[in-house]
Design an enzyme around this catalytic site. Sequence first.
Site, PDB file in Angstrom:
ATOM      1  N   GLY A 137       0.793  -1.219   0.000  1.00  0.00           N
ATOM      2  CA  GLY A 137       0.000   0.000   0.000  1.00  0.00           C
ATOM      3  C   GLY A 137       0.822   1.263   0.000  1.00  0.00           C
ATOM      4  N   SER A 138       0.369   2.195   0.828  1.00  0.00           N
ATOM      5  CA  SER A 138       0.839   3.576   0.737  1.00  0.00           C
ATOM      6  C   SER A 138       2.344   3.743   0.808  1.00  0.00           C
ATOM      7  CB  SER A 138       0.215   4.389   1.855  1.00  0.00           C
ATOM      8  OG  SER A 138       0.716   5.692   1.794  1.00  0.00           O
ATOM      9  N   SER A 139       2.825   4.640  -0.063  1.00  0.00           N
ATOM     10  CA  SER A 139       4.237   5.026  -0.064  1.00  0.00           C
ATOM     11  C   SER A 139       4.588   5.807   1.197  1.00  0.00           C
ATOM     12  CB  SER A 139       4.508   5.877  -1.300  1.00  0.00           C
ATOM     13  OG  SER A 139       3.628   6.989  -1.329  1.00  0.00           O
ATOM     14  N   VAL A 140       3.564   6.355   1.868  1.00  0.00           N
ATOM     15  CA  VAL A 140       3.792   7.148   3.079  1.00  0.00           C
ATOM     16  C   VAL A 140       4.120   6.243   4.274  1.00  0.00           C
ATOM     17  CG1 VAL A 140       2.828   8.987   4.535  1.00  0.00           C
ATOM     18  CG2 VAL A 140       2.205   8.878   2.153  1.00  0.00           C
TER      19      VAL A 140
END
Lengths: 137, 384
Positions: free
Chosen positions: A63-66
């Site tokens: 999922g998220s790159s963050v």
Amino acid sequence: MEYSLKGKIIVGGTAKGMILSTTQPINFLSSVDHRTGKITDKNHELCGKFLKDSILIFPYAVGSSVGAYSIFALKSNGASPSGIICTLKTDITTASGCAIANIPLLELCKYQVIPEIENSSEGIIDGVSGYLQIKKV
Amino acid sequence: MDLTREEEDALDGKNGKPISTAYKILLSIGKATNAEKLIPVEWVHLSGVNYNTIGDAGVEFLTKYSEEAEFVVPTTINPMGYDSHKQNNLSSNFQKQQSKIAKAYEKMGSIPSFSCIPYELFQLPKSGHSVSFAESNAAVMANSVFGLRTNKESSLSALASAITGKAPYSDLRMDSTRDPKIRIKIDKELKTELDYGVLGYFSGKSVKESCVSFGPDISNIDMYKTKSLSAALGTSGACGMFSSRDTHDETISFGKEEEKSIIDELNTTDCGDVIALGSPQLGMYELELLSKMIAGKKFSKKCMIFCARSVYEKSCKSGIAKILENAGANIICDACTCLSPLLSREEYDGVITNSVKAAHYLNKSNGVSVCLKDLKSIVMEYAK
């Protein structure tokens, strides 16, 4: 019982903690409370468990790159794992998050037979020689 | 991974602390992806702009880091948490911290795009060139639609590329990985952008490889469906590219049962009190599509549309914004549905959306229930 598994060193250093092991990937942005380290995703088998001071053993992050900032925030908030092990592949989110947060990170080598690792064991990451030591408590 | 003499020196701190930190990140991701060397990248797109996602630890890190760091390649940035040109009820702390983040990126030299769809707004490098895109939908779109070469970067790995102009030569920057080894066989008819989002979410969950193939060929689907598919694929998995190239390796079926299992997970209510459109942010194509459906009607529920400011300005000129605003829509710029504090649990019990990516984060991060419907159904049911 005590045994060791060989790993590739992605981020060096040594770490010790109780093993928290899962075969399910983790989205560090949406599935973890960054202040407490609690896994909050109801669809995850580790839901309700805390990452704090553990040796987290999981396949890879999704999922998220963050998620990389999430790992950094966990460390800043004193709620991160002591060390992390990726069992299938080391994704860029986990690698970069651990690099900034100075969390030792190993990827287990594929040539060895990896037994089912129980959560009631203690793990020690030796990020100098690249071994994960497991001691059944 | 082999570093050149100059790269070793930079890692050792000869060019200052921020550059050394950037090389430390590149070294870790180079080792993780078995890279032999670093190569130049021509564009960077950064995530980690919304205060709701990076928190105080991120603000502190970026503020300090930006004191000495400078971007050396064109660098665009993701949406933040709100539209600073509009009135809101957000706390002064949120606005203060959000503004510190925007300033830190500006100081390092970013283009203030505040958008997750850089591929629709900018003249990006040509097909075949290497870039470094965090923001999972943008990475998947860059690889799959625009022929660019990027790994599924993280906020921090892309930041390191913006500082050094380099990224590891590995994974989806190499031909061998872009050749899919696994195929999702689509065994049901897909009609709407929501159908493609569900396919993407299922595929990300099912595949651990970096590139997945879809069959039958879906390369002629429109922009809305492609964005919906890419965003959902990037949300649920580690996969950074899809392709229509056939593969004779493993095949996984996507049929009615698989579709139902995803809908059951993400569709958590039958009603909502607000409609949210845009994750990824809507582009001109989608705004025009919606304006044709809604012309002369009014939304019966509050409706938020998230888009890039430059897209909004264009739509004002063409009259499309007026049609949408006359229907009661609130067009919000520089932000996106995902993790926006504008869609909090305190204010809303349920959100109606056609975005699978938004559904994931609304359910799991914002703690708000989601009613998933495709755009046509939303207009049919909630506009008269």
